[in-house]
Enzyme design. Structure first.
Site, PDB file in Angstrom:
ATOM      1  CG  ASN A  10     -34.191 -29.152-102.177  1.00  0.00           C
ATOM      2  OD1 ASN A  10     -34.444 -28.063-102.703  1.00  0.00           O
ATOM      3  ND2 ASN A  10     -34.878 -30.250-102.443  1.00  0.00           N
ATOM      4  CE  LYS A  12     -37.879 -30.316 -99.864  1.00  0.00           C
ATOM      5  NZ  LYS A  12     -38.639 -31.534 -99.722  1.00  0.00           N
ATOM      6  CG  HIS A  98     -36.160 -33.417-105.055  1.00  0.00           C
ATOM      7  ND1 HIS A  98     -37.448 -33.561-104.632  1.00  0.00           N
ATOM      8  CD2 HIS A  98     -35.407 -33.297-103.932  1.00  0.00           C
ATOM      9  CE1 HIS A  98     -37.477 -33.520-103.302  1.00  0.00           C
ATOM     10  NE2 HIS A  98     -36.249 -33.353-102.861  1.00  0.00           N
ATOM     11  CD  GLU A 100     -40.330 -32.122-102.864  1.00  0.00           C
ATOM     12  OE1 GLU A 100     -39.816 -31.050-103.210  1.00  0.00           O
ATOM     13  OE2 GLU A 100     -40.241 -32.575-101.703  1.00  0.00           O
ATOM     14  CD  GLU A 168     -33.310 -36.348-101.374  1.00  0.00           C
ATOM     15  OE1 GLU A 168     -33.031 -35.681-100.390  1.00  0.00           O
ATOM     16  OE2 GLU A 168     -33.986 -35.902-102.314  1.00  0.00           O
ATOM     17  N   GLY A 174     -39.590 -35.050 -95.980  1.00  0.00           N
ATOM     18  CA  GLY A 174     -40.550 -34.104 -95.420  1.00  0.00           C
ATOM     19  C   GLY A 174     -41.573 -34.742 -94.499  1.00  0.00           C
ATOM     20  CB  SER A 214     -36.893 -36.826 -92.018  1.00  0.00           C
ATOM     21  OG  SER A 214     -38.131 -36.632 -92.685  1.00  0.00           O
TER      22      SER A 214
HETATM   23  C1  PEP Z   1     -35.366 -33.134 -99.752  1.00  0.00           C
HETATM   24  O1  PEP Z   1     -36.320 -32.501-100.155  1.00  0.00           O
HETATM   25  O2  PEP Z   1     -34.408 -33.366-100.526  1.00  0.00           O
HETATM   26  C2  PEP Z   1     -35.379 -33.603 -98.363  1.00  0.00           C
HETATM   27  C3  PEP Z   1     -34.530 -34.521 -98.023  1.00  0.00           C
HETATM   28  O3  PEP Z   1     -36.315 -33.043 -97.524  1.00  0.00           O
HETATM   29  P1  PEP Z   1     -36.449 -33.235 -95.934  1.00  0.00           P
HETATM   30  O4  PEP Z   1     -35.050 -33.117 -95.352  1.00  0.00           O
HETATM   31  O5  PEP Z   1     -37.337 -32.129 -95.492  1.00  0.00           O
HETATM   32  O6  PEP Z   1     -37.009 -34.592 -95.694  1.00  0.00           O
END
Ligand code: PEP
Length: 256
Positions: A10, A12, A98, A100, A168, A174, A214
């Site tokens: 992703n 973003k 997601h 966000e 997630e 992040g 992460s």
């Molecule tokens: C994501 O945005 O789906 C995600 C898992 O981000 P990150 O790997 O940066 O934590």
């Protein structure tokens, strides 16, 4: 049954024409595990050029995903891109729900469920994201929250064959704070049990449940060894060379 390992990237709202071109070239040049399905999600502006740059003649065909979509086919919805248009442009995947989008753009469980149904109707495949916030985990509400998110989807669809569930935890996205392999496995197993009870044994057996939060080249092997973790949704690290190592998590592993 063996579920095909799945790694999504992703991006973003990151990248430029130039940087994404070199990222795609790196993927094209790399030896990627042909037993792992790979999908990358650039910003919508770059979906077509990224798709055009991806090499087609390799064992491992990388597919593209949109990061969002809208249920109406056409119309006065300024700023939106419809699932119908994504399908028309041969974008095969879309990420929905997601965290966000849920937190910054106030998408509710019901809206996410409706979006999943509308995307499947257009024959898109869906990466449907669920996950709890830190305060919800700390007050033992993880499964209550995740089940309500899953229920929003279940209320709208019967067929889960083109859905990949991304667990997630919001506190791990992040932040550099990854869930332990056991924490992730526990929730993945609970999601699979939920599928068995509320959808079907077949859906529980076949639906890929991937972890996001992460993930990096250092922690992917341990996470990927858990029996109910069928891959990853990767944010930050998908923009770095280590994404290739994450895609190749299962190479050399004994897990079938
Ligand atoms: C994501 O945005 O789906 C995600 C898992 O981000 P990150 O790997 O940066 O934590």
């Amino acid at each position: 049954m063996a579920r095909k390992f799945f790694v999504g990237g992703n991006f973003k709202m990151n990248g430029t024409m130039e940087s994404l071109k070199s990222l795609v070239s790196a993927l094209d040049d790399a030896k990627l595990d042909s037993n792992t399905e790979v999908v990358i999600a650039p910003p919508s502006l770059f979906l077509i050029p990224v798709k055009q740059h991806l090499k087609e003649d390799q064992d491992q065909q990388v597919a593209v995903a949109a990061q969002n979509g809208y249920h109406e086919k056409f119309g006065a919805f300024t700023g939106e891109i419809s699932f119908h248009q994504l399908a028309d442009a041969q974008v095969p995947w879309v990420i929905l729900g997601h965290s966000e989008r849920r937190s910054l753009f106030h998408e509710t469980n019901e809206e996410v469920g409706k979006k999943v149904a509308a995307a499947l109707k257009e024959n898109l495949s869906v990466i449907a994201c669920v996950g709890e916030k830190l305060e919800e985990r700390e007050s033992d509400k993880t499964m209550e929250v995740v089940e309500a998110q899953l229920e929003g989807i279940r209320a709208e669809i019967n067929d889960w064959t083109r859905v990949v569930i991304a667990y997630e935890p919001v506190w791990a996205i992040g932040t550099g704070k990854v869930a332990t392999a056991q924490q992730a496995q526990d929730v993945h197993a609970a999601i699979r049990a939920w599928l068995k009870k509320n959808v079907s044994a077949d859906a529980a057996d076949k639906t890929r449940i991937i972890y996001g939060g992460s993930v990096n080249a250092k922690n992917c092997k341990e996470l990927g060894n858990e029996p109910d973790i069928d891959g990853f949704l990767v944010g930050g690290a998908s923009l770095k060379p280590e994404f290739i190592d994450i895609i190749n998590t299962k190479l050399g592993s004994s897990k079938i």
